[in-house]
Design a protein around this motif. Sequence first.
Motif, PDB file in Angstrom:
ATOM      1  N   LYS A  37     -51.158  97.307   6.801  1.00  0.00           N
ATOM      2  CA  LYS A  37     -51.171  98.406   7.780  1.00  0.00           C
ATOM      3  C   LYS A  37     -51.494  99.721   7.073  1.00  0.00           C
ATOM      4  O   LYS A  37     -52.262 100.536   7.585  1.00  0.00           O
ATOM      5  CB  LYS A  37     -49.827  98.502   8.503  1.00  0.00           C
ATOM      6  CG  LYS A  37     -49.617  97.380   9.500  1.00  0.00           C
ATOM      7  CD  LYS A  37     -48.257  97.495  10.168  1.00  0.00           C
ATOM      8  CE  LYS A  37     -48.010  96.339  11.120  1.00  0.00           C
ATOM      9  NZ  LYS A  37     -46.684  96.418  11.756  1.00  0.00           N
ATOM     10  N   GLN A  38     -50.900  99.934   5.901  1.00  0.00           N
ATOM     11  CA  GLN A  38     -51.178 101.152   5.137  1.00  0.00           C
ATOM     12  C   GLN A  38     -52.637 101.185   4.687  1.00  0.00           C
ATOM     13  O   GLN A  38     -53.299 102.223   4.762  1.00  0.00           O
ATOM     14  CB  GLN A  38     -50.253 101.249   3.932  1.00  0.00           C
ATOM     15  CG  GLN A  38     -48.807 101.506   4.286  1.00  0.00           C
ATOM     16  CD  GLN A  38     -47.874 101.397   3.083  1.00  0.00           C
ATOM     17  OE1 GLN A  38     -48.241 100.854   2.045  1.00  0.00           O
ATOM     18  NE2 GLN A  38     -46.658 101.906   3.240  1.00  0.00           N
ATOM     19  N   ILE A  39     -53.142 100.061   4.223  1.00  0.00           N
ATOM     20  CA  ILE A  39     -54.541  99.985   3.791  1.00  0.00           C
ATOM     21  C   ILE A  39     -55.464 100.273   4.967  1.00  0.00           C
ATOM     22  O   ILE A  39     -56.450 101.016   4.831  1.00  0.00           O
ATOM     23  CB  ILE A  39     -54.846  98.609   3.163  1.00  0.00           C
ATOM     24  CG1 ILE A  39     -54.168  98.494   1.806  1.00  0.00           C
ATOM     25  CG2 ILE A  39     -56.351  98.373   3.040  1.00  0.00           C
ATOM     26  CD1 ILE A  39     -54.192  97.096   1.216  1.00  0.00           C
ATOM     27  N   ASP A  40     -55.162  99.715   6.122  1.00  0.00           N
ATOM     28  CA  ASP A  40     -55.980  99.938   7.312  1.00  0.00           C
ATOM     29  C   ASP A  40     -55.980 101.416   7.700  1.00  0.00           C
ATOM     30  O   ASP A  40     -57.036 101.987   7.992  1.00  0.00           O
ATOM     31  CB  ASP A  40     -55.470  99.075   8.464  1.00  0.00           C
ATOM     32  CG  ASP A  40     -56.343  99.172   9.686  1.00  0.00           C
ATOM     33  OD1 ASP A  40     -57.576  99.006   9.554  1.00  0.00           O
ATOM     34  OD2 ASP A  40     -55.802  99.418  10.788  1.00  0.00           O
ATOM     35  N   ALA A  41     -54.813 102.041   7.687  1.00  0.00           N
ATOM     36  CA  ALA A  41     -54.723 103.464   8.023  1.00  0.00           C
ATOM     37  C   ALA A  41     -55.514 104.310   7.018  1.00  0.00           C
ATOM     38  O   ALA A  41     -56.242 105.231   7.408  1.00  0.00           O
ATOM     39  CB  ALA A  41     -53.267 103.908   8.057  1.00  0.00           C
TER      40      ALA A  41
END
Length: 70
Positions: A37-41
């Motif tokens: 999720k952090q990578i996607d954001a």
Amino acid sequence: MTDQQSLADRIEALEVRLTYQDETIETLNQTVTTQWKQIDALTRQVAALTERLEQAETNAAPINERPPHY
């Protein structure tokens, strides 16, 4: 110790090990999900910043031209 007791002890030890492994896998899954999720954001932020940079470069005045207030 009887064979039945020995077998029961081994089964109990294996159940404890499986429970520990299941808990560890669940913790790792949660960690990986959070990281994705952090990578996607961050990927979306980079894409937005790249787009803004490209727009700024397209709209920029020539390097040797004086600003309009001169």
